[in-house]
Design a protein around this motif. Structure first.
Motif, PDB file in Angstrom:
ATOM      1  N   ALA A 296       4.406  -4.648  -6.687  1.00 15.14           N
ATOM      2  CA  ALA A 296       5.217  -4.164  -7.906  1.00 15.14           C
ATOM      3  C   ALA A 296       6.659  -4.694  -7.371  1.00 15.14           C
ATOM      4  O   ALA A 296       7.838  -4.953  -8.031  1.00 15.14           O
ATOM      5  N   GLU A 297       6.994  -4.713  -5.963  1.00 17.14           N
ATOM      6  CA  GLU A 297       8.295  -4.608  -5.281  1.00 17.14           C
ATOM      7  C   GLU A 297       8.318  -6.202  -5.629  1.00 17.14           C
ATOM      8  O   GLU A 297       9.466  -6.842  -6.480  1.00 17.14           O
ATOM      9  N   ALA A 298       7.680  -6.798  -5.574  1.00 18.54           N
ATOM     10  CA  ALA A 298       7.661  -8.580  -5.712  1.00 18.54           C
ATOM     11  C   ALA A 298       8.327  -8.713  -6.982  1.00 18.54           C
ATOM     12  O   ALA A 298       9.050 -10.165  -7.265  1.00 18.54           O
ATOM     13  N   LEU A 299       7.506  -8.438  -7.835  1.00 22.17           N
ATOM     14  CA  LEU A 299       8.643  -8.386  -9.509  1.00 22.17           C
ATOM     15  C   LEU A 299       9.314  -7.896  -9.884  1.00 22.17           C
ATOM     16  O   LEU A 299       9.875  -8.197 -10.616  1.00 22.17           O
TER      17      LEU A 299
ATOM     18  N   ILE B 217       0.043  -5.576 -12.715  1.00 26.79           N
ATOM     19  CA  ILE B 217       0.048  -5.515 -11.173  1.00 26.79           C
ATOM     20  C   ILE B 217      -1.642  -5.407 -10.794  1.00 26.79           C
ATOM     21  O   ILE B 217      -2.184  -6.228 -10.436  1.00 26.79           O
ATOM     22  N   GLU B 218      -1.985  -4.833 -12.152  1.00 31.12           N
ATOM     23  CA  GLU B 218      -4.271  -4.779 -11.934  1.00 31.12           C
ATOM     24  C   GLU B 218      -4.244  -6.490 -11.778  1.00 31.12           C
ATOM     25  O   GLU B 218      -5.092  -7.052 -10.733  1.00 31.12           O
TER      26      GLU B 218
ATOM     27  N   ALA C  11      -3.400  -9.620 -19.193  1.00 26.03           N
ATOM     28  CA  ALA C  11      -1.636  -9.531 -17.834  1.00 26.03           C
ATOM     29  C   ALA C  11      -0.431  -9.252 -19.057  1.00 26.03           C
ATOM     30  O   ALA C  11       0.612 -10.149 -18.178  1.00 26.03           O
TER      31      ALA C  11
ATOM     32  N   ARG D 198      -0.092  -2.296  -3.760  1.00 25.75           N
ATOM     33  CA  ARG D 198      -0.107  -2.032  -4.608  1.00 25.75           C
ATOM     34  C   ARG D 198       1.657  -2.044  -5.523  1.00 25.75           C
ATOM     35  O   ARG D 198       2.144  -2.717  -5.456  1.00 25.75           O
ATOM     36  N   ASP D 199       2.626  -1.615  -4.081  1.00 24.62           N
ATOM     37  CA  ASP D 199       3.744  -1.235  -3.862  1.00 24.62           C
ATOM     38  C   ASP D 199       4.464  -2.381  -3.766  1.00 24.62           C
ATOM     39  O   ASP D 199       5.246  -2.388  -4.041  1.00 24.62           O
TER      40      ASP D 199
ATOM     41  N   PHE E 248      -5.239 -12.769 -15.167  1.00 19.35           N
ATOM     42  CA  PHE E 248      -3.854 -13.036 -15.977  1.00 19.35           C
ATOM     43  C   PHE E 248      -4.119 -12.725 -17.471  1.00 19.35           C
ATOM     44  O   PHE E 248      -4.334 -11.487 -18.844  1.00 19.35           O
TER      45      PHE E 248
ATOM     46  N   THR F 226       4.404  -5.274 -21.354  1.00 20.45           N
ATOM     47  CA  THR F 226       3.382  -5.176 -21.288  1.00 20.45           C
ATOM     48  C   THR F 226       3.144  -4.026 -20.343  1.00 20.45           C
ATOM     49  O   THR F 226       2.589  -3.190 -19.634  1.00 20.45           O
ATOM     50  N   GLY F 227       4.599  -3.361 -19.857  1.00 23.48           N
ATOM     51  CA  GLY F 227       4.518  -2.013 -18.991  1.00 23.48           C
ATOM     52  C   GLY F 227       4.240  -2.318 -17.714  1.00 23.48           C
ATOM     53  O   GLY F 227       3.570  -1.886 -17.208  1.00 23.48           O
ATOM     54  N   TYR F 228       4.314  -3.803 -17.239  1.00 20.56           N
ATOM     55  CA  TYR F 228       4.033  -3.660 -16.032  1.00 20.56           C
ATOM     56  C   TYR F 228       2.844  -4.448 -15.728  1.00 20.56           C
ATOM     57  O   TYR F 228       1.677  -4.652 -14.879  1.00 20.56           O
ATOM     58  N   LEU F 229       2.084  -2.334 -15.883  1.00 18.03           N
ATOM     59  CA  LEU F 229       0.691  -2.254 -14.961  1.00 18.03           C
ATOM     60  C   LEU F 229      -0.324  -3.634 -14.936  1.00 18.03           C
ATOM     61  O   LEU F 229      -1.544  -3.491 -14.313  1.00 18.03           O
TER      62      LEU F 229
END
Lengths: 448, 161, 268, 336
Positions: free
Chosen positions: B128-131, B145-146, B98, B124-125, B93, B139-142
């Motif tokens: 994203a679904e888990a979030l 996720i990264e 992050a 990755r999907d 993070f 942050t725009g999530y990216l």
């Protein structure tokens, strides 16, 4: 060009608070632990526009756990305020706690201070306010028509009045009407944005703590500590030396925490009770009661030549301020000064008008005053391109301002980088531009 | 059962809460027990900032009556900090920037921990679904996720050795 | 603040419901009740301790405890339409909490899982002070969704055909429902033999749509029949307007999504 | 089911600092006796990284290691005045104030070092690693820590500095609007690719590609963080966010995150960005502001992409599915 020989500026050093963000140890205002803390909850207007005939707090006062209830009668200082009064913005038009009328649904009427949040909520429901409902107005152009319901005598025509009795912040540069007559095309449209919530993950709030020496420490998530301190002291008519604001670590702002909504009343509650008091907006209050981004309606009329040069731009904008002024006159001036966008246009006329309606007062948000302008102008640019049959990239590059060009507010362009940004984006998008466009730069032309 | 005494284990410590009225787990953790990593972002079940782990399962503490976790083991981010397993994730993070304001971050850390407990190698999907229940406004999530992708890759690498 | 009641048996729970009536809120997963009911009542009754989280299978059919969570549906049920519906409810934490029983009582436009259960022609069983009572979910809704006891179990037979669930939302996951549709179509020699169609978010509760079913039965599942069914469903809908979508948009999406679901079935 | 793709772009500029100026920020810098430097402010960090970049600016201006700079901010009893964190002003205003304070402190630091090394101040330079040495003579040096200790314990001097940045107020001429409203302008051009479902009106943003010209970047990762986060908020603004879904009516206002619509993590496309640096003549080390414009450029780019995909002219935000369908209906009916 970028500065050379820098050692640490320009380096991706890690974000300072991240070590404690990831462990949950960062201390936000609400994480400060204070003993014997009371909780403040607000009774709010149910109507968007109504006369207040009476406020009865007796049942709330005798409700379990209630320490005190504050109404406008308890305010030691001013009943009306504007946060920018210290900077000469006026008149002060917004009640700290409503007294004669409510002008939006959710306006603060009475504050209950109790031992627990639940007890405060229960007592809030027991406050009886007698209203006479009044006709309300929600549309900016309806609001400034003759005969529209008037919100306040401060603004007889429901719009702000700028110096020299102007109804708009305005720019007059060149002669737009003459240029429209000479233009090959006239392109007109109107653009509308809606109110938007800043929605920081941490809602607005503060804890006011009496220190025993007559001073109050306010733990706040404001975006501007001294500003909040000064406005709080001004509203409560107390010396600024009696206040200390502590904050600086905030769970998101986006403009939503420059409002100074919770601090004055919480400070008053702490003064009255002699105990620490917390006032934290619920998420519902954050959504409905905290200031939103204004809605804007922007009319744009452009005079354009066949070769793509925009020779005249006339903009008329209505900013929906909601029920009170807050920082709208500032934002409207910023909007005005931003026009005509990143383009050099020799004839420009701008009128931006602050209009009052019976909705939640609006205030700052990321891109304050400018976002709606950029939106309107850039969608308009595509309409121009389509109207005259020109490539939209070329249209923007032809008109983009260059270093030294004169802006409509009569300041020369400095540090220009619009052309370079457009060219870089075109390349990223795989857009093939003719060579004469690819070679453009912000230094390649000075407007005559 | 009607005694109004609720016994829970929080981050390995036995705690007792005496309450006859509805009290949320969030309120108990934040205000009675001072686990301030449990954030109050909405108290409506909408933001995920108050996420905790109850008996190994991700829950929203703001919608959980403390009475319903009587006898349960509750873990907050403070509890996860005590284990070594989260350190690598926290480091990612930091590396990936992050978090910005950090208010959603404790809930994110807990939700990601719960994800990785269920699925050590999420796509990755799936990340994203888990979030989906944890809102971040900065942050725009990216980057988040990264950070998770990067810890997953690292874990896979270690497992493959 | 509501007093928290923790019954230790179904009998005790039914007694508390009978004793406190509308001053009592039932807390199963808590995801809806804790916010929308508990703050306004005198008693909150937690039923998590009563179990009711078993999934039983028999001859293709299912018996689901009312406390079965969205997570359990996703993990343990071999019915993709139910899994899809459960997957669309909130985020992972909420799915660990929200129950199938709660979903049946969800405020519209929520109730995605219930919409699928309607299309599966499920029955609901209540435990009352007079013992167990079972009725069709459809009848339960049609009679005003009045519970006289504790919802304990939902039963459904194996789907009598191809079962598809589609949800219209504004985000891919954790989206508030705009509308949802579930269709179960049994084809017999190329013609629709039985049709069970349910729509969520288009009225006071999820509803079966007989007119859309009638538009299909006995016909080939072709474009004309599908469009007719979509139109009937839209006509039969009386959706509300909220922050997420207007009545106009919802009605239109009922037709659009039902047609999509039916085309998906037609395509096999 | 028909899905149509479109591309659109938008070019925007954004001013740094409060409109029309008059928004000062102060900073105080002092050395501890062991050679750390405390930057005292009352500026607010909203998560964008203010404390981080002020430490970088202070370290650069002082010529000392970044890790030895402590930023103490957020208390009005100790921190000097800051107008606040908004208007893309803090990097510029607070940054310049820090530079001014740091330069004053550095001057004293070098005077003390010169006295200890028995050379002229003009002969000294800092290596950024914690040492002050004679230009061109690496080993004729004194550490910053030793210098700080000597200043306090031997010479009785304070290594400290005061800084302020004020852009004087420039009132707007009420008639013509003549004014000097900004300090510098940053620029951006964003390209958006979208896919629109013509039956449901759903818009999916497939890609956001941006070039941002922000002057000298103080911290490129934090700039990128703003750009990515701003792209997400811009998508939200363009397609979903409103507190008055049926504006101008006030009905159906959202009360929670279920009804206030924002894109989820999974709805987020890849964000590509290139950052250009054209130095601001008055920014700290040439920096401009970036925090606000990052939301502004994606919005019209997305709306232009939708119009490009559908052959319609939508002129309002948010472009909800309903707005899309009504525009398509109007087009089908032969309207605009």
């Amino acid at each position: 060009m970028a500065m050379k020989d820098l050692k640490i500026v320009g380096q991706p050093v890690k974000l300072r608070d991240l070590d404690t963000h990831v462990t949950g140890e960062t201390v936000f205002y609400e994480d400060v632990r204070v003993p014997r803390m009371l909780h403040l909850k607000m009774h709010r207007s149910r109507y968007p526009h109504a006369r207040i005939l009476g406020i009865d707090t007796s049942q709330a006062l005798s409700s379990p756990g209630v320490v005190t209830v504050l109404t406008h009668e308890d305010l030691p200082g001013k009943k009306l305020y504007n946060a920018l009064a210290g900077a000469g913005v006026g008149p002060e038009d917004e009640p700290v706690l409503a007294f004669d009328k409510v002008r939006w649904k959710g306006e603060s009427v009475a504050a209950v201070i109790a031992e627990t949040p639940e007890q405060a909520n229960a007592a809030v429901a027991k406050i009886k306010v007698e209203y006479e409902e009044l006709p309300a107005v929600f549309d900016v152009e309806e609001a400034i028509k003759d005969g529209a319901p008037n919100l306040t005598a401060h603004w007889p025509n429901n719009h702000y009045v700028y110096p020299d009795d102007h109804r708009a912040a305005q720019i007059r540069y060149g002669d737009v009407e003459k240029a429209f007559a000479e233009a090959d095309h006239i392109v007109e449209d109107s653009y509308q944005t809606q109110p938007i919530e800043q929605a920081p993950m941490e809602t607005n709030g503060c804890i006011a703590v009496p220190e025993g020496d007559g001073r109050i420490t306010v733990y706040s998530n404001t975006q501007a500590l001294q500003f909040s301190l000064d406005v709080t002291a001004g509203i409560l008519d107390m010396p600024t030396s009696k206040l200390r604001f502590v904050g600086g670590t905030v769970g998101g702002g986006f403009g939503g925490k420059v409002d100074i909504q919770p601090e004055p009343i919480t400070t008053l509650a702490a003064l009255r009770t002699g105990r620490p008091v917390k006032f934290k907006y619920t998420r519902e209050e954050e959504m409905q009661v905290s200031s939103s981004r204004s809605a804007w309606r922007v009319y744009v009329k452009d005079g354009v030549m066949n070769d793509g040069r925009i020779i005249a731009r006339k903009v008329t904008t209505y900013q929906d301020s909601g029920a009170y002024l807050r920082f709208s006159s500032y934002a409207c001036m910023k909007h005005c000064g931003h026009m005509p966008g990143p383009y050099t246009i020799p004839n420009v006329s701008v009128d931006s008008i602050v209009v009052f309606t019976n909705r939640t007062p609006s205030n700052a948000m990321r891109g304050f005053g400018v976002m709606a302008g950029s939106f309107a102008l850039e969608v308009q640019m595509d309409k121009i391109a389509e109207t005259i049959g020109m490539d939209p990239w070329e249209l923007r590059l032809i008109n983009a301002y260059r270093e030294g060009d004169m802006k409509a507010h009569r300041k020369e362009v400095e540090d220009a980088g619009m052309v370079e940004s457009i060219l870089a984006a075109a390349e990223m998008a795989g857009k093939q531009l003719p060579e004469n466009f690819r070679n453009m730069s912000s230094l390649d032309r000075k407007a005559g | 059962m009607a005694s109004g005494i609720v016994s829970i284990k929080v981050n390995g410590r036995a705690e007792e809460v005496v309450t006859g009225a509805v009290t949320t787990l969030q309120d108990v953790l934040r205000n009675n027990l001072d686990y301030t990593s449990v954030k109050d972002g909405c108290s409506q079940g909408g933001c995920g900032a108050c996420s905790v782990i109850v008996d190994g399962e991700l829950r929203l503490s703001c919608l959980t009556p403390v009475q319903e976790v009587d006898g349960s083991e509750v873990v907050t981010l403070e509890g996860l900090n005590l284990s070594n397993s989260i350190t690598a994730l926290q480091q990612k993070f930091i590396e990936k920037y992050a978090a910005q304001c950090g208010f959603c971050t404790p809930g994110m850390m807990v939700a990601i921990t719960a994800l990785l407990d269920r699925n050590a190698n999420p796509s990755r999907d799936e990340i994203a679904e888990a979030l989906a229940g944890n809102i971040c406004r900065c942050t725009g999530y990216l980057p988040i996720i990264e950070a998770v992708e990067s810890i997953v890759a690292e874990m896979a690498g270690i497992a493959g050795d | 603040m509501a007093e928290y009641l923790r019954p230790s048996s179904l009998e005790e729970a039914a007694g508390m419901i009978a004793a406190h009536g509308s001053t009592l809120a039932i807390v199963a997963g808590g995801t809806s009740a804790m916010r929308f009911a508990v703050p306004y009542v005198a008693y909150a009754m937690g039923v998590r301790g009563l179990g009711m989280n078993e999934i039983e299978r028999s001859s293709g059919g299912l018996s689901l405890g009312a406390g079965v969570t969205m997570r359990q549906i996703r993990d343990s049920l071999p019915i993709p339409a139910l899994q899809d519906a459960a997957r669309g409810v909130g985020g992972p934490a909420l799915q660990n909490m929200a129950t199938i029983g709660g979903n049946i009582f969800a405020h519209p436009p929520n109730g995605d899982v219930a919409t699928v259960l309607l299309a599966m022609d499920a029955t609901v069983t209540f435990f009352t002070t007079n013992g167990e009572r079972t009725q069709k979910l459809e009848e339960f809704y049609d009679s005003g969704a009045q519970a006289d006891g504790l919802l304990t179990r939902i039963d459904c037979a194996a789907p009598g055909g191809e079962l598809v669930f589609l949800k219209c939302g504004r985000q891919r996951f954790n989206s508030r429902t705009v509308i949802s549709v579930a269709a179960c179509i049994g084809l017999d020699n190329g013609k629709v033999g039985n049709a069970c169609i349910a729509v969520g978010g288009a009225g006071a509760h999820p509803m079966r749509c007989a007119a859309a079913e009638q538009a299909l039965i006995g016909r080939a599942l072709d474009d004309a029949a599908i469009t007719a069914a979509g139109d009937e469903a839209a006509r039969a809908s009386s959706p509300g307007t909220d922050a997420v979508a207007s009545e106009w948009y919802r009605r239109r999406m009922v037709a659009t999504y039902l047609c999509r679901a039916l085309r998906q079935i037609a395509a096999g | 089911m028909t899905k149509l793709r479109g591309t659109g772009f938008a070019a925007v500029n954004y001013p740094t600092g409060m409109h029309l100026g008059g928004d000062p920020t102060q900073s105080l810098v002092h050395a501890t006796t062991s050679g750390n430097f405390v930057v005292t402010m009352s500026s607010v960090d909203l998560g964008q990284g203010l404390k981080t970049i002020l430490a970088q600016i202070a370290a650069e201006a002082l010529g000392v290691p970044y890790d030895t700079v402590i930023v103490d901010t957020g208390d009005t009893d100790t921190g000097p005045h800051c107008t606040g964190t908004f208007a893309s002003r803090t990097t510029h205003r607070a940054g310049n104030a820090v530079i001014m304070a740091a330069e004053e402190a550095r001057k004293v630091m070098l005077e003390v070092a010169a006295e200890k090394l028995e050379v002229g101040v003009e002969d000294l330079e800092t290596d950024g690693l914690g040492n002050i040495h004679v230009k061109g003579v690496e080993d004729k040096a004194i550490s910053v820590a030793e210098t700080a200790g000597a200043a306090h314990f031997e010479l009785g001097r304070t290594i400290s500095g005061r800084g302020i940045y004020l852009k004087p107020p420039s009132p707007m001429d009420p008639e013509t609007g003549e004014s000097d409203p900004d300090s510098t302008q940053a620029h951006a051009c964003t390209v958006a690719e979208v896919e629109v479902d013509t039956e449901t009106g759903d818009v999916q943003v497939l890609a956001i590609k941006s070039a941002y010209e922000v002057g000298q970047q103080v911290n490129p990762e934090l700039v990128k963080g703003q750009i990515v986060g701003g792209a997400w908020m811009g998508i939200g603004h363009a397609l979903q966010e409103t507190t008055a879904p049926y504006y101008p009516a006030i009905d159906h206002a959202p009360r929670d995150f279920q009804t206030y619509q924002m894109p989820g993590a999974v709805d987020m496309p890849e964000v590509e960005c290139e950052v250009l640096e054209i130095a601001s003549r008055n920014g700290p080390f040439g920096a401009k502001g970036v925090g606000e414009m990052v939301t502004n450029s994606p919005i019209p780019a997305i709306v232009n992409a939708i119009n490009n995909a559908l052959g319609v002219r939508i002129t309002q935000i948010p472009v909800t599915p309903e707005v899309v369908l009504r525009a398509l209906d109007e087009k089908a009916a032969g309207g605009g």
